[in-house]
Design a protein around this motif. Structure first.
Motif, PDB file in Angstrom:
ATOM      1  N   ALA A 118       0.988  -1.528   0.549  1.00  0.00           N
ATOM      2  CA  ALA A 118      -0.038   0.187   0.171  1.00  0.00           C
ATOM      3  C   ALA A 118       0.951   1.195  -0.108  1.00  0.00           C
ATOM      4  O   ALA A 118       0.524   2.164  -0.246  1.00  0.00           O
ATOM      5  N   MET A 119       2.260   1.126   1.003  1.00  0.00           N
ATOM      6  CA  MET A 119       2.702   2.346   0.889  1.00  0.00           C
ATOM      7  C   MET A 119       3.531   2.831  -0.702  1.00  0.00           C
ATOM      8  O   MET A 119       3.646   3.378  -0.814  1.00  0.00           O
ATOM      9  N   GLU A 120       4.043   1.908  -1.111  1.00  0.00           N
ATOM     10  CA  GLU A 120       4.306   1.673  -2.395  1.00  0.00           C
ATOM     11  C   GLU A 120       3.428   2.023  -3.233  1.00  0.00           C
ATOM     12  O   GLU A 120       4.061   2.715  -4.410  1.00  0.00           O
ATOM     13  N   VAL A 121       2.352   1.617  -3.415  1.00  0.00           N
ATOM     14  CA  VAL A 121       1.359   2.227  -4.300  1.00  0.00           C
ATOM     15  C   VAL A 121       1.217   3.303  -4.166  1.00  0.00           C
ATOM     16  O   VAL A 121       1.059   4.832  -5.170  1.00  0.00           O
ATOM     17  N   CYS A 122       0.750   4.766  -2.898  1.00  0.00           N
ATOM     18  CA  CYS A 122       1.478   5.669  -2.532  1.00  0.00           C
ATOM     19  C   CYS A 122       2.195   6.304  -2.925  1.00  0.00           C
ATOM     20  O   CYS A 122       2.492   7.514  -4.083  1.00  0.00           O
ATOM     21  N   ILE A 123       3.563   5.774  -3.016  1.00  0.00           N
ATOM     22  CA  ILE A 123       4.933   6.852  -3.418  1.00  0.00           C
ATOM     23  C   ILE A 123       4.882   6.857  -5.047  1.00  0.00           C
ATOM     24  O   ILE A 123       4.880   7.487  -5.405  1.00  0.00           O
ATOM     25  N   ASN A 124       4.622   5.392  -5.157  1.00  0.00           N
ATOM     26  CA  ASN A 124       5.033   5.540  -6.848  1.00  0.00           C
ATOM     27  C   ASN A 124       3.153   6.331  -6.888  1.00  0.00           C
ATOM     28  O   ASN A 124       3.573   7.123  -8.838  1.00  0.00           O
ATOM     29  N   PHE A 125       2.625   6.564  -7.081  1.00  0.00           N
ATOM     30  CA  PHE A 125       1.131   7.162  -7.257  1.00  0.00           C
ATOM     31  C   PHE A 125       2.156   9.163  -7.463  1.00  0.00           C
ATOM     32  O   PHE A 125       2.091   9.647  -7.962  1.00  0.00           O
ATOM     33  N   VAL A 126       2.457   9.266  -6.169  1.00  0.00           N
ATOM     34  CA  VAL A 126       2.914  10.880  -5.903  1.00  0.00           C
ATOM     35  C   VAL A 126       4.985  10.283  -7.179  1.00  0.00           C
ATOM     36  O   VAL A 126       4.564  11.650  -7.719  1.00  0.00           O
ATOM     37  N   ALA A 127       5.153   9.841  -7.144  1.00  0.00           N
ATOM     38  CA  ALA A 127       6.205   9.546  -7.881  1.00  0.00           C
ATOM     39  C   ALA A 127       6.076   9.534  -9.605  1.00  0.00           C
ATOM     40  O   ALA A 127       6.431  10.875 -10.372  1.00  0.00           O
ATOM     41  N   ASP A 128       4.928   8.938  -9.837  1.00  0.00           N
ATOM     42  CA  ASP A 128       4.718   8.526 -11.653  1.00  0.00           C
ATOM     43  C   ASP A 128       3.556  10.387 -11.580  1.00  0.00           C
ATOM     44  O   ASP A 128       4.182  10.790 -12.457  1.00  0.00           O
TER      45      ASP A 128
END
Length: 265
Positions: free
Chosen positions: A67-77
């Motif tokens: 879940a944290m990875e999804v949120c981080i990638n959401f911000v990054a991408d």
């Protein structure tokens, strides 16, 4: 009718401040309910960050890490690469901090009995001022002080129209932190008050039935079930709004950073 008569007083209590907290002797610390939950949200955010750092691996395992990875990638991408472009990596820590800080505050505020730290204008204004300072600093570092101020006006516009456009752009830039702060504050504060109002109506109408089980009290508690159903829907909407507001605030921050780095409008 008695429940409706008591509602204004209960809502006033809902938005009231926490009593001052005694520290030592006559020294007291005054915390509003929103400041208190802002501190709680900050502690929760730090706990989440430390927990995630301990679980970092090449392949994320577990619901929390993914879940944290999804949120981080959401911000990054979604906000870094797509909006800012080539320089997104150096701004990613700031964008991620803004996003997760607002998101955690918003989500904590949805939990029954808690308040959103982002539900007070002082908090949202502070975040907005930090964003303002950041993107202005980025622009001045990129172009120099004079170059950044000059870049506010679009290239190719002749005098004296360029002066008028520059003034309009300057005012627009100065209004950005105000609009950021007000948008987030209004959405979170209003949402919390709506949820709190419906929760109070459920409690007020159900209270006589809880105290004494009678037919009349049961009939009088019927509105409580209706309000509870509406409250459930509002909670679902507010959870969605919590994510949307964090996204909108961070997305606009990325837009302002990209504009500050651009050569001209």
């Amino acid at each position: 009718m008695e429940a409706f008569d008591r509602l204004p007083g209960e809502i006033s209590h809902l938005v009231s401040e926490f009593s001052s907290i005694p520290i030592f002797g006559t020294l007291r610390l005054g915390l509003t309910q929103y400041t208190f939950w802002l501190i709680v949200s900050s502690i929760v955010l730090l706990a989440l960050v430390f927990a995630y750092v301990r679980r970092i691996s090449l392949v994320p395992r577990g619901i929390f890490a993914n879940a944290m990875e999804v949120c981080i990638n959401f911000v990054a991408d979604g906000m870094g690469k797509q909006i800012i472009g080539a320089t997104w990596e150096k701004h990613f820590p700031f964008l991620a901090t803004v996003f997760f800080f607002i998101l955690v505050n918003n989500v904590v505020g949805v939990i029954p009995g808690m308040k959103p730290g982002s539900g007070t204008i002082s908090t949202t204004a502070a975040i907005a001022v930090v964003v303002f300072i950041y993107f202005v600093f980025v622009g001045m570092r990129q172009h120099g002080v004079g170059g950044y101020l000059k870049s506010l006006a679009p290239a190719g516009v002749g005098f004296p129209l360029n002066v008028l456009v520059w003034l309009i752009e300057l005012v627009s830039m100065l209004l950005r932190p105000i609009t950021l702060a007000i948008r987030l504050f209004c959405n979170m504060f209003a949402g919390h008050i709506v949820m709190g109002s419906f929760a109070l109506m459920v409690a007020l109408f159900a209270e006589p039935l809880i105290q004494e089980l009678t037919v009349s009290n049961a009939l009088g508690a019927v509105p409580a079930f209706i309000f509870a159903a509406i409250l459930f829907v509002i909670y679902a909407i507010e959870i969605f709004v919590a994510f949307v507001q964090a996204y909108v605030f961070t997305m606009l921050t990325a837009v302002y950073i990209q504009g500050a780095e651009a050569e001209g409008h």
